[in-house]
Design an enzyme around this catalytic site. Structure first.
Site, short mmCIF file in Angstrom:
data_model
loop_
_atom_site.label_atom_id
_atom_site.label_comp_id
_atom_site.label_asym_id
_atom_site.label_seq_id
_atom_site.Cartn_x
_atom_site.Cartn_y
_atom_site.Cartn_z
N HIS A 1 -26.29 4.22 -46.01
CA HIS A 1 -24.92 3.73 -45.93
C HIS A 1 -24.02 4.86 -45.46
CE1 HIS A 1 -20.99 2.36 -46.86
NE2 HIS A 1 -20.88 3.02 -47.99
N ASN B 1 -16.07 4.62 -42.86
CA ASN B 1 -16.90 3.85 -43.78
C ASN B 1 -16.59 2.37 -43.60
OD1 ASN B 1 -18.08 2.56 -45.96
ND2 ASN B 1 -17.39 4.04 -47.49
N CYS C 1 -20.87 -2.30 -50.33
CA CYS C 1 -21.53 -1.47 -49.32
C CYS C 1 -23.03 -1.73 -49.23
CB CYS C 1 -21.26 0.00 -49.61
SG CYS C 1 -19.51 0.42 -49.58
#
Length: 327
Positions: free
Chosen positions: A244, A274, A115
């Protein structure tokens, strides 16, 4: 820390999302969950899912092409691809993306930082530009997490989606809008099993949810503070915060830890989920499109993911074009 007057400057942004969308109602038909349960815990209403005929590389190529269009460039000196869900472990996706875009024999390689991949790629690219090894760089973050998660695991299945975002960086000076002013990054391999995907060995992504939640808040907060210190900015001087896009609870918790008003945080995960390394460029495109991000904004990007790896960067948002598409 970036000390040279010569640094990377953001010159264009591109994205690509799969056309397929899976909303919470569809998931609720197959899993022990509900739309209200998912929204309350994650802030996600739907996620984009690439079909079997759309690869991670397909998304990367489309996003990269869009970023080049946005920057008005047909050539670059290097290509950096950030991904933790490659179509295959060998060879790297970078050379394939460069070839598909007609960029010739430029150096091209992958960065794997989950990520945190986009900011890691940003740090590497800024270093290449700062040392004179490259002038213009295309960096792409592309993920297909739908192939990594267990379709029967509620804990991960509701979270992740597919997508790609890309940026073109050019050589410039620190006093320009879009210049990468500071980067903070780090890792902790002792936490390697908190987020884990065996990949080719078989099996699905596993995540120790509560511990990951706490680690994400800890490292995104501390990394943001370190990058602010490098810039000499107070938290009150940050106009736009782009974290993020893991889930809304993490975004809110980090903003609270930083004493940052929640409305300064860009939140773009409601309809994408996500998207791991691609989440920050997708959030940047979303924020620019809806006016949350404006030219001249003092901005901090921050991310945390498997590795464990985390990173933050600071810049002043420039007047740039964004080109988006679906595949």
């Amino acid at each position: 820390m970036i000390t040279s007057d010569q640094t990377a400057v953001l010159a264009g942004l591109g994205t690509c999302l799969p056309v397929g969308e899976e909303d919470n109602a569809a998931l609720s038909e197959r899993l022990d969950t509900s739309d209200s349960w998912i929204r309350e815990r994650t802030g996600i209403a739907a996620r984009r899912i690439a079909g079997p005929d759309v690869s991670m590389r397909d998304l990367a190529v489309a996003a990269g092409e869009n970023a080049l269009k946005a920057a008005g460039l047909a050539e670059v000196d290097a290509v950096v691809v950030a991904t933790s869900t490659p179509d295959r472990p060998l060879p790297a996706a970078g050379p394939q993306v460069a070839s598909s875009l007609g960029l010739g024999s430029v150096p091209a390689f992958d960065v794997s930082a989950a990520c945190s991949g986009f900011i890691y790629a940003l740090a590497v690219s800024a270093g290449l530009i700062g040392t004179g090894l490259a002038g213009d760089i295309l960096m792409v973050a592309s993920e297909k997490y739908s192939r990594a998660v267990d379709p029967a695991d509620r804990a991960t299945r509701v979270l992740f989606g597919d997508g790609a975002g890309a940026a073109v960086l050019r050589s410039g000076r620190r006093d320009e809008r879009g210049a990468v002013l500071a980067v903070d990054w780090g890792s902790d391999g002792t936490g390697r099993d908190l987020i884990h995907w065996p990949g080719g060995q078989g099996g699905y992504l596993s995540m120790a949810g509560k511990r990951v939640y706490l680690k994400a808040i800890e490292h995104m907060t501390s990394s943001t503070l370190r990058v602010l210190d490098q810039c000499g900015w107070a938290i009150s001087e940050v106009d736009t915060f782009v974290p993020h896009q893991a889930n809304m609870r993490i975004i809110r918790a980090v903003a609270q830890q930083l004493s940052l008003p929640e409305d300064r945080a860009v939140c773009a995960l409601e309809r994408t989920g996500n998207t791991a390394g691609a989440s920050i460029p997708l959030a940047l495109a979303h924020g620019q499109a809806n006016g949350t991000i404006r030219a001249g904004d003092r901005m901090v990007l921050t991310a945390f993911g498997a590795g464990l790896a985390w990173a933050s960067a600071a810049l002043v948002w420039p007047e740039i074009n964004t080109v988006e598409s679906e595949l």
